[in-house]
Design a protein around this motif. Structure first.
Motif, PDB file in Angstrom:
ATOM      1  N   THR A 134      -8.984  -3.807  -4.384  1.00  0.00           N
ATOM      2  CA  THR A 134      -9.625  -2.777  -3.567  1.00  0.00           C
ATOM      3  C   THR A 134     -10.854  -3.378  -2.895  1.00  0.00           C
ATOM      4  OG1 THR A 134      -8.886  -1.035  -5.071  1.00  0.00           O
ATOM      5  CG2 THR A 134     -10.666  -0.492  -3.549  1.00  0.00           C
ATOM      6  N   GLN A 159      -4.151  -4.606  -8.791  1.00  0.00           N
ATOM      7  CA  GLN A 159      -4.771  -3.847  -7.703  1.00  0.00           C
ATOM      8  C   GLN A 159      -5.978  -4.608  -7.145  1.00  0.00           C
ATOM      9  OE1 GLN A 159      -4.019  -0.615  -6.327  1.00  0.00           O
ATOM     10  NE2 GLN A 159      -5.575  -1.246  -4.832  1.00  0.00           N
ATOM     11  N   THR A 197      -6.815  -4.158   1.014  1.00  0.00           N
ATOM     12  CA  THR A 197      -6.624  -3.301  -0.148  1.00  0.00           C
ATOM     13  C   THR A 197      -5.142  -3.027  -0.368  1.00  0.00           C
ATOM     14  OG1 THR A 197      -8.784  -2.246   0.091  1.00  0.00           O
ATOM     15  CG2 THR A 197      -7.086  -1.010  -1.105  1.00  0.00           C
ATOM     16  N   ALA A 198      -4.661  -3.318  -1.569  1.00  0.00           N
ATOM     17  CA  ALA A 198      -3.238  -3.172  -1.884  1.00  0.00           C
ATOM     18  C   ALA A 198      -3.015  -3.537  -3.340  1.00  0.00           C
ATOM     19  CB  ALA A 198      -2.397  -4.090  -0.995  1.00  0.00           C
ATOM     20  N   THR A 216       0.858  -1.183   0.000  1.00  0.00           N
ATOM     21  CA  THR A 216       0.000   0.000   0.000  1.00  0.00           C
ATOM     22  C   THR A 216       0.894   1.233   0.000  1.00  0.00           C
ATOM     23  OG1 THR A 216      -0.135  -0.121   2.409  1.00  0.00           O
ATOM     24  CG2 THR A 216      -1.913  -1.149   1.164  1.00  0.00           C
TER      25      THR A 216
END
Length: 115
Positions: free
Chosen positions: A112, A110, A90-91, A40
């Motif tokens: 999310t 990605q 998320t990352a 992140t």
């Protein structure tokens, strides 16, 4: 040349699932361990899960019992099944291989998780 190409990321609601894939070329895939990392903004890349050449697996505590890493030596592809996703998952997720004295990386996908 060694190439790792991730896919399968996206935007999901908390509690939903995703399966990431990473197709590998340029190395004798079945001989090497494979890794999934995530990152992140503003934080170091974190090892999430790894799988040995004979499919023994390890996970960071935060994803145990929710994520499963697996491999298909024929395709050759490494997977990360992610269940019960949470916002802190998320990352950008990267697959990696350490082969022939070098660490190789994909470009990332990605993930999310947001309501």
């Amino acid at each position: 040349q060694v190439h790792l190409v991730e896919s399968g990321g996206g935007s999901v609601l908390p509690g939903e699932s995703l399966r990431l894939s990473c197709v590998v070329s340029g190395i004798n895939f079945r001989l090497y361990p494979m890794y999934w990392y995530r990152q992140t903004p503003g934080r170091e890349r974190e090892l999430v899960a790894d799988i040995t050449s004979d499919s023994k697996t390890n996970y960071v505590d935060a994803v145990k019992d929710r994520f499963i890493i697996s491999r298909d030596n024929v395709r050759p592809t490494v997977f990360l099944r992610m269940d019960n996703l949470r916002p802190d998952d998320t990352a950008v997720y990267y697959c990696s291989s350490y082969a022939r004295g070098n660490q190789f990386w994909g470009r990332g996908t990605q993930v999310t998780v947001s309501s």
